[in-house]
Design a protein around this motif. Structure first.
Motif, mmCIF file in Angstrom:
data_model
loop_
_atom_site.group_PDB
_atom_site.id
_atom_site.type_symbol
_atom_site.label_atom_id
_atom_site.label_comp_id
_atom_site.label_asym_id
_atom_site.label_seq_id
_atom_site.Cartn_x
_atom_site.Cartn_y
_atom_site.Cartn_z
ATOM 1 N N GLY A 1 27.457 50.011 39.010
ATOM 2 C CA GLY A 1 27.268 50.610 38.675
ATOM 3 C C GLY A 1 26.878 52.114 37.402
ATOM 4 N N PRO A 2 27.037 53.005 37.371
ATOM 5 C CA PRO A 2 26.613 53.863 36.084
ATOM 6 C C PRO A 2 27.939 54.919 35.761
ATOM 7 C CG PRO A 2 25.168 54.838 37.343
ATOM 8 C CD PRO A 2 25.356 53.381 38.067
ATOM 9 N N GLY A 3 28.873 54.685 35.094
ATOM 10 C CA GLY A 3 29.896 56.211 34.900
ATOM 11 C C GLY A 3 31.146 55.025 35.984
ATOM 12 N N THR A 4 30.859 54.032 36.932
ATOM 13 C CA THR A 4 33.023 53.497 37.352
ATOM 14 C C THR A 4 33.229 53.274 36.857
ATOM 15 O OG1 THR A 4 31.030 52.903 39.013
ATOM 16 C CG2 THR A 4 33.542 51.738 39.150
ATOM 17 N N ALA A 5 34.769 54.111 36.872
ATOM 18 C CA ALA A 5 35.908 53.502 36.500
ATOM 19 C C ALA A 5 36.606 52.119 35.958
ATOM 20 C CB ALA A 5 37.622 54.173 36.740
ATOM 21 N N LYS A 6 37.080 51.670 35.293
ATOM 22 C CA LYS A 6 37.369 49.888 35.301
ATOM 23 C C LYS A 6 38.638 49.927 36.703
ATOM 24 C CE LYS A 6 35.169 47.768 32.239
ATOM 25 N NZ LYS A 6 34.947 47.063 30.624
ATOM 26 N N SER A 7 39.308 50.744 36.238
ATOM 27 C CA SER A 7 41.078 51.572 37.209
ATOM 28 C C SER A 7 40.967 51.089 37.428
ATOM 29 C CB SER A 7 41.873 51.730 36.007
ATOM 30 O OG SER A 7 40.706 53.490 35.931
ATOM 31 N N VAL A 8 39.488 51.530 38.436
ATOM 32 C CA VAL A 8 39.581 51.379 40.078
ATOM 33 C C VAL A 8 40.143 50.969 41.259
ATOM 34 C CG1 VAL A 8 38.481 52.405 41.919
ATOM 35 C CG2 VAL A 8 38.088 53.718 40.399
ATOM 36 N N HIS A 9 39.374 49.340 40.441
ATOM 37 C CA HIS A 9 39.694 48.534 41.712
ATOM 38 C C HIS A 9 39.746 46.958 40.935
ATOM 39 C CE1 HIS A 9 38.599 45.172 45.539
ATOM 40 N NE2 HIS A 9 40.251 44.911 44.407
ATOM 41 N N ARG A 10 39.888 46.435 40.477
ATOM 42 C CA ARG A 10 39.615 44.876 39.613
ATOM 43 C C ARG A 10 40.168 43.425 40.331
ATOM 44 N NH1 ARG A 10 40.775 46.281 34.040
ATOM 45 N NH2 ARG A 10 42.326 47.923 34.273
ATOM 46 N N HIS A 11 39.458 42.894 40.180
ATOM 47 C CA HIS A 11 40.246 41.312 40.811
ATOM 48 C C HIS A 11 39.845 40.790 39.816
ATOM 49 C CE1 HIS A 11 41.546 39.147 44.654
ATOM 50 N NE2 HIS A 11 41.256 38.429 43.788
ATOM 51 N N LEU A 12 40.332 39.910 39.709
ATOM 52 C CA LEU A 12 40.186 38.306 38.607
ATOM 53 C C LEU A 12 40.161 37.364 39.673
ATOM 54 C CD1 LEU A 12 39.925 38.315 35.019
ATOM 55 C CD2 LEU A 12 42.718 37.420 35.108
ATOM 56 N N LEU A 13 39.366 36.459 38.757
ATOM 57 C CA LEU A 13 39.510 35.450 39.612
ATOM 58 C C LEU A 13 39.280 33.479 38.591
ATOM 59 C CD1 LEU A 13 36.946 35.090 42.857
ATOM 60 C CD2 LEU A 13 39.885 35.083 42.403
ATOM 61 N N MET A 14 39.659 32.976 38.749
ATOM 62 C CA MET A 14 40.090 31.399 37.861
ATOM 63 C C MET A 14 38.898 30.698 38.635
ATOM 64 S SD MET A 14 41.301 31.887 35.407
ATOM 65 C CE MET A 14 41.441 30.014 34.800
ATOM 66 N N SER A 15 37.626 30.176 37.327
ATOM 67 C CA SER A 15 36.267 29.729 38.137
ATOM 68 C C SER A 15 36.728 28.015 37.881
ATOM 69 C CB SER A 15 35.330 30.362 37.184
ATOM 70 O OG SER A 15 35.549 30.035 35.828
ATOM 71 N N VAL A 16 36.769 27.282 38.454
ATOM 72 C CA VAL A 16 36.886 25.634 39.010
ATOM 73 C C VAL A 16 36.014 24.829 37.498
ATOM 74 C CG1 VAL A 16 37.446 25.972 40.871
ATOM 75 C CG2 VAL A 16 35.284 24.782 40.138
ATOM 76 N N LYS A 17 36.670 24.270 36.624
ATOM 77 C CA LYS A 17 35.517 23.034 35.776
ATOM 78 C C LYS A 17 35.549 22.774 36.146
ATOM 79 C CE LYS A 17 39.732 23.797 32.314
ATOM 80 N NZ LYS A 17 40.425 22.610 31.516
ATOM 81 N N GLN A 18 35.004 21.952 37.134
ATOM 82 C CA GLN A 18 34.472 21.345 38.555
ATOM 83 C C GLN A 18 32.963 21.576 39.147
ATOM 84 O OE1 GLN A 18 35.712 17.904 40.379
ATOM 85 N NE2 GLN A 18 33.221 17.135 41.425
ATOM 86 N N LEU A 19 31.475 21.488 38.809
ATOM 87 C CA LEU A 19 30.410 22.681 39.374
ATOM 88 C C LEU A 19 29.821 22.449 39.782
ATOM 89 C CD1 LEU A 19 29.204 24.547 35.871
ATOM 90 C CD2 LEU A 19 31.263 25.085 37.265
ATOM 91 N N VAL A 20 29.573 22.998 40.767
ATOM 92 C CA VAL A 20 28.704 21.264 41.590
ATOM 93 C C VAL A 20 27.606 20.941 41.053
ATOM 94 C CG1 VAL A 20 27.529 21.750 44.052
ATOM 95 C CG2 VAL A 20 29.303 22.915 44.035
#
Length: 378
Positions: A359-378
């Motif tokens: 959404g427009p104007g949403t501050a990044k600092s509110v809630h962020r979640h970092l995930l590692m993606s896997v190398k082997q794709l389906v």
């Protein structure tokens, strides 16, 4: 010792204090709850080596005194007592509970052998209890469960001025949530404490309806192992801190050159939940974004056992982007967001992906979640 109290108030106080009781302990007295009646008030407290919990409520105190009784047995008794006034008394080494013609007797434990619970520090500031409970729930999903790495099983609480930041990490994901709070005194240097995630989540949820939550902390001892307390609505919990601190997330959250995608969060979570039924073992769920089609294909499985669902989505900074995740980790992350829109910053497959509110104007600092993606794709 003798007092009379409403059944509901006694049951609530005992249930709160019993949260700190260990499931199993070689020290019998740690299975006890301390009941203290004095000056029209009843205090019920319990403790193990990690947590202390205390609840205080009004009571008609006939005789002051203190007793240490088996906590879970008393909790079971409170659950079956008839509604109305409950009379409790200490008769020698026997604690009696009576209500509606029903009478229970409990043997007491030696109070002199009961270890002193951790002392609660002074009030350091206040925060909205419901907002704090939500924030803890959003980051605690990223905390580790491996007790051989205790630092990664905690939620780090950073207090800096009127900004509070909570974070958790288990090496494969890193969640951060910021919110405002009110310090009790003039702001000084930033303070960081690391608390057991499971215990903190229990306390935050239990106190989520108390309105204002007071944080009890000694900033002078913040760099060493100590205790942090949370207090509200006549109840208090004190948690022992974990030693150490989480690795910094500043550079991890900087995804230079990342493509940016947007999707509807609830719809994506439902699609992941649906297709993941064919994702056996460590099989990932794959997300394929297409800028030209304005869509996202969610799919999982191998060979003939496959599932897929297409959703509307936007992609900027690339024509196509594909990432794959552990479905449980992805669902934990998606379910931690409250807003309708989700923003994803995507690097190449096998690298990290940053999720945040869209959404427009949403501050990044509110809630962020970092995930590692896997190398082997389906």
């Amino acid at each position: 010792m003798e007092f009379r109290i409403a059944r509901g108030e006694l049951a609530e106080a005992v249930a709160w204090a019993a949260r700190a009781l260990p499931a199993r302990t070689p020290v019998p007295v740690l299975g006890g709850l301390v009941l203290t009646a004095r000056a029209g008030r009843l205090s019920v407290s319990g403790s193990d080596f990690e947590t202390a919990a205390r609840a205080e409520t009004d009571a008609e105190v006939v005789a002051d005194g203190r007793a240490l009784v088996l906590g879970r047995r008393l909790l079971d008794i409170c659950r079956v007592l008839p509604d109305g006034t409950v009379g409790c008394a200490l008769e020698g080494n026997r604690f009696t509970v009576e209500a509606g013609g029903t009478r229970f007797g409990l043997s007491t434990l030696p109070y002199e052998e009961y270890p002193a619970p951790p002392a609660a520090p002074a009030v350091y500031g206040e925060v909205d209890a419901a907002a704090f409970a939500t924030a803890v729930g959003q980051v605690a999903v990223a905390a580790g469960r491996d007790d051989t790495l205790p630092v990664l099983t905690g939620v780090q609480l950073r207090l800096d001025g009127e900004e509070m930041t909570l974070s958790a990490c288990d090496r494969y994901r890193y969640a951060v949530r910021g919110l405002g709070w009110q310090p009790a005194g003039p702001g000084g240097r930033a303070v960081e404490v690391l608390l057991p995630a499971r215990r903190l989540l229990e306390v935050a949820r239990a106190l989520g309806r108390c309105g204002v939550l007071r944080i009890l902390l000694d900033p002078a001892g913040a760099e060493s192992a100590g205790a942090v307390g949370f207090e509200g609505g006549g109840t208090r919990a004190v948690l022992h801190r974990l030693e150490g601190r989480l690795p910094g997330y500043g550079s991890l959250f900087e995804l230079t050159g990342a493509a940016v995608a947007g999707a509807e969060c609830a719809a994506l979570a439902e699609a992941v939940r649906r297709v993941a039924v064919v994702a056996d073992g460590n099989s990932p769920v794959r997300l394929d974004f297409s800028a030209a089609e304005g869509s996202l294909l969610v799919r999982a499985g191998y060979g003939d056992d496959v599932a897929a669902q297409r959703l509307p989505a936007v992609l900027r900074g690339a024509e196509e982007a594909s990432v794959a995740f552990n479905p449980a980790y992805l669902l934990d992350a998606l379910n931690s967001f409250e807003g309708p829109e989700l923003r994803l910053e995507l690097l190449r497959a096998g690298q990290r992906v940053l999720l945040g509110p869209g959404g427009p104007g949403t501050a990044k600092s509110v809630h962020r979640h970092l995930l590692m993606s896997v190398k082997q794709l389906v």
